[in-house]
Write a protein that holds these residues in place. Sequence first.
Motif, PDB file in Angstrom:
ATOM      1  N   UNK A  53      -1.792  -6.154   3.580  1.00 27.15           N
ATOM      2  CA  UNK A  53      -0.952  -5.196   2.855  1.00 27.15           C
ATOM      3  C   UNK A  53       0.045  -4.544   3.813  1.00 27.15           C
ATOM      4  N   UNK A  54       1.217  -4.242   3.281  1.00 30.42           N
ATOM      5  CA  UNK A  54       2.255  -3.564   4.038  1.00 30.42           C
ATOM      6  C   UNK A  54       2.282  -2.114   3.595  1.00 30.42           C
ATOM      7  N   UNK A  55       2.230  -1.202   4.563  1.00 31.92           N
ATOM      8  CA  UNK A  55       2.287   0.215   4.222  1.00 31.92           C
ATOM      9  C   UNK A  55       3.726   0.612   3.925  1.00 31.92           C
ATOM     10  N   UNK A  56       3.946   1.062   2.700  1.00 33.53           N
ATOM     11  CA  UNK A  56       5.252   1.494   2.251  1.00 33.53           C
ATOM     12  C   UNK A  56       5.021   2.695   1.341  1.00 33.53           C
ATOM     13  N   UNK A  57       4.899   3.892   1.948  1.00 34.58           N
ATOM     14  CA  UNK A  57       4.638   5.077   1.128  1.00 34.58           C
ATOM     15  C   UNK A  57       5.631   5.164  -0.029  1.00 34.58           C
ATOM     16  N   UNK A  58       5.141   5.661  -1.138  1.00 34.45           N
ATOM     17  CA  UNK A  58       5.918   5.681  -2.376  1.00 34.45           C
ATOM     18  C   UNK A  58       7.314   6.258  -2.196  1.00 34.45           C
ATOM     19  N   UNK A  59       7.433   7.318  -1.395  1.00 34.25           N
ATOM     20  CA  UNK A  59       8.750   7.924  -1.210  1.00 34.25           C
ATOM     21  C   UNK A  59       9.689   7.088  -0.339  1.00 34.25           C
ATOM     22  N   UNK A  60       9.171   6.004   0.262  1.00 36.02           N
ATOM     23  CA  UNK A  60       9.997   5.150   1.112  1.00 36.02           C
ATOM     24  C   UNK A  60      10.320   3.806   0.464  1.00 36.02           C
ATOM     25  N   UNK A  61       9.723   3.522  -0.670  1.00 39.39           N
ATOM     26  CA  UNK A  61       9.898   2.206  -1.288  1.00 39.39           C
ATOM     27  C   UNK A  61      11.365   1.903  -1.564  1.00 39.39           C
TER      28      UNK A  61
ATOM     29  N   UNK B  30       0.879  -1.169   0.000  1.00 36.10           N
ATOM     30  CA  UNK B  30       0.000   0.000   0.000  1.00 36.10           C
ATOM     31  C   UNK B  30       0.916   1.218   0.000  1.00 36.10           C
ATOM     32  N   UNK B  31       0.963   1.941  -1.111  1.00 36.70           N
ATOM     33  CA  UNK B  31       1.912   3.050  -1.248  1.00 36.70           C
ATOM     34  C   UNK B  31       1.349   4.388  -0.780  1.00 36.70           C
ATOM     35  N   UNK B  32       0.185   4.353  -0.138  1.00 37.95           N
ATOM     36  CA  UNK B  32      -0.423   5.591   0.352  1.00 37.95           C
ATOM     37  C   UNK B  32       0.245   6.053   1.641  1.00 37.95           C
ATOM     38  N   UNK B  33      -0.071   7.272   2.054  1.00 40.02           N
ATOM     39  CA  UNK B  33       0.430   7.808   3.317  1.00 40.02           C
ATOM     40  C   UNK B  33      -0.092   6.958   4.474  1.00 40.02           C
ATOM     41  N   UNK B  34       0.632   6.975   5.574  1.00 39.50           N
ATOM     42  CA  UNK B  34       0.278   6.159   6.740  1.00 39.50           C
ATOM     43  C   UNK B  34      -1.140   6.425   7.232  1.00 39.50           C
ATOM     44  N   UNK B  35      -1.585   7.672   7.210  1.00 42.98           N
ATOM     45  CA  UNK B  35      -2.934   7.997   7.693  1.00 42.98           C
ATOM     46  C   UNK B  35      -4.007   7.303   6.861  1.00 42.98           C
ATOM     47  N   UNK B  36      -3.826   7.263   5.557  1.00 45.84           N
ATOM     48  CA  UNK B  36      -4.784   6.576   4.682  1.00 45.84           C
ATOM     49  C   UNK B  36      -4.748   5.079   4.936  1.00 45.84           C
TER      50      UNK B  36
END
Length: 101
Positions: free
Chosen positions: A75-83, A60-66
């Motif tokens: 799904x693992x949260x991994x915002x696009x700028x952190x991938x 999930x490349x969205x921001x942590x809040x979303x």
Amino acid sequence: MKIILSILMISCLAIGLACQTAKMSEVDDKEITVGSDGANRITLAGAKKLFDAGNIFIIDTRAAAAYDSEHIKGAVNMPLDAVEARLKEIPTDKKIIAYCS
């Protein structure tokens, strides 16, 4: 789950679902397409088959809040700028599906 998978389909239209390979034995050829940007895209039905088989890694490349508000189970949260910084966390033995909103 149906709402979350609907979000997945909408995300498919936004950035597409990036899959490791264009041919996946668990899904039909018609469930995988290549977008004009060269990224592989998968239908909701194809994504569900892979999810049910348990051999995918969902990012999930969205921001942590979303992500915290709602996300696809597993799904693992991994915002696009952190991938890029977190590439080692992405398994190489599974198909990869990435989505955003």
